[in-house]
Design a protein around this motif. Structure first.
Motif, PDB file in Angstrom:
ATOM      1  N   ASP A 136      27.300  23.950 105.451  1.00 32.45           N
ATOM      2  CA  ASP A 136      28.763  23.848 105.245  1.00 32.45           C
ATOM      3  C   ASP A 136      29.243  22.436 105.707  1.00 32.45           C
ATOM      4  N   GLY A 149      33.590  21.668 110.258  1.00 38.20           N
ATOM      5  CA  GLY A 149      33.352  22.350 111.210  1.00 38.20           C
ATOM      6  C   GLY A 149      31.946  22.486 111.471  1.00 38.20           C
ATOM      7  N   THR A 150      31.155  21.891 110.520  1.00 39.03           N
ATOM      8  CA  THR A 150      29.678  22.215 110.756  1.00 39.03           C
ATOM      9  C   THR A 150      29.104  20.865 110.987  1.00 39.03           C
ATOM     10  N   ASP A 180      31.582  29.115 109.703  1.00 39.68           N
ATOM     11  CA  ASP A 180      32.424  30.113 109.362  1.00 39.68           C
ATOM     12  C   ASP A 180      31.964  31.493 109.088  1.00 39.68           C
ATOM     13  N   ASP A 197      31.354  31.062 105.180  1.00 38.87           N
ATOM     14  CA  ASP A 197      30.065  31.411 105.403  1.00 38.87           C
ATOM     15  C   ASP A 197      29.454  32.722 105.430  1.00 38.87           C
TER      16      ASP A 197
HETATM   17 MG   LIG Z   1      33.404  25.530 107.890  1.00 40.99          MG
END
Ligand SMILES: [Mg+2]
Length: 241
Positions: A8, A11-12, A202, A209
């Motif tokens: 991802d 955020g990753t 997520d 995810d």
């Molecule tokens: Mg994410």
């Protein structure tokens, strides 16, 4: 034995809509000599490429509606798939209004739904023109959205629904979601689920995810993008494989 490392993005590997760090770019470049690399993203391929920069990596965008292959000779992306699906706007607006009335989200700024050119739809509970600080304050724990998640899923059965951003739901026309897109990529390349590791942040209920978490793909749970580098280093030194 892992053959494909899939990620991802927001955020990753980095913060939301932000370029990845030079360190991560170097790590990914080194990893590309040992593994096939893939981003499975929610945004468009073009935006993802702008964030990733110069890394030999294939890109799935819009939950699989877009797919770009990296061409190592030219160093450019070749668009393989770009699906655009029609949207029943009037019907979706009626259903969104019903949800707002039922759960008390009457007040919103701007538009009640955002229609993307791909056919994806966003339901911003505070509206498309809400102030950023209001959006950030609205549901930081996601509790409000988790409470009504199933009702939103039921209201839009022709979409896969995700809890997205700070105050919204993201919807991709079925069958598109990250697992569907990843499985399609794996079968194209003759790679099995167990030969793939996926990093995503997520993975909770309703997260985009989550579908991959419930598959046979080795799922690496990311709780801060700052710690993802450790996983990358482990794979580079073969300790994780
Ligand atoms: Mg994410």
């Amino acid at each position: 034995m892992i053959k494909l490392l899939a990620f991802d993005l927001d955020g990753t590997l980095t913060q939301h809509k932000t370029p990845i760090s030079e360190d991560y770019r170097k790590l990914l470049n080194s990893l590309s000599k040992k593994y096939k690399l893939l981003i499975v993203g929610a945004g468009r391929c073009k935006r993802i490429r702008n964030q990733i920069g110069d890394v030999p990596i294939d890109i799935i965008g819009n939950y699989g509606m877009e797919y770009c292959k990296y061409d190592s000779e030219s160093g450019r992306d070749v668009m393989i798939r770009s699906v655009i699906l029609p949207t029943e706007k009037e019907e979706l607006l009626i259903r969104a209004q019903r949800l707002r009335e039922r759960f008390g989200f009457f007040e919103y700024y701007g538009e009640p739904l955002e229609f993307h050119s791909s056919g994806c739809v966003t339901l911003p509970l505070l509206g498309t023109a809400a102030m950023l600080e209001d959006k950030l304050r609205f549901d930081p724990t996601r509790e409000k959205r988790r409470k009504i998640y199933k009702d939103v899923v039921d209201a839009f059965p022709e979409y896969n629904v995700f809890i997205g951003g700070s105050s919204s739901f993201d919807m991709a026309p079925k069958p598109f979601d990250k697992l569907y897109a990843l499985e399609d990529y794996l079968s194209e390349h003759g790679i099995s689920e167990s030969e793939c590791a996926y990093c995503g942040d997520d993975y909770g209920v309703g997260g985009n995810d989550e579908s991959v978490l419930h598959s046979d793909v080795k799922f690496i749970k990311v709780d801060s993008y700052l710690s993802t580098g450790k996983f990358l280093e482990d794979y580079l030194s073969n300790e994780a494989n």
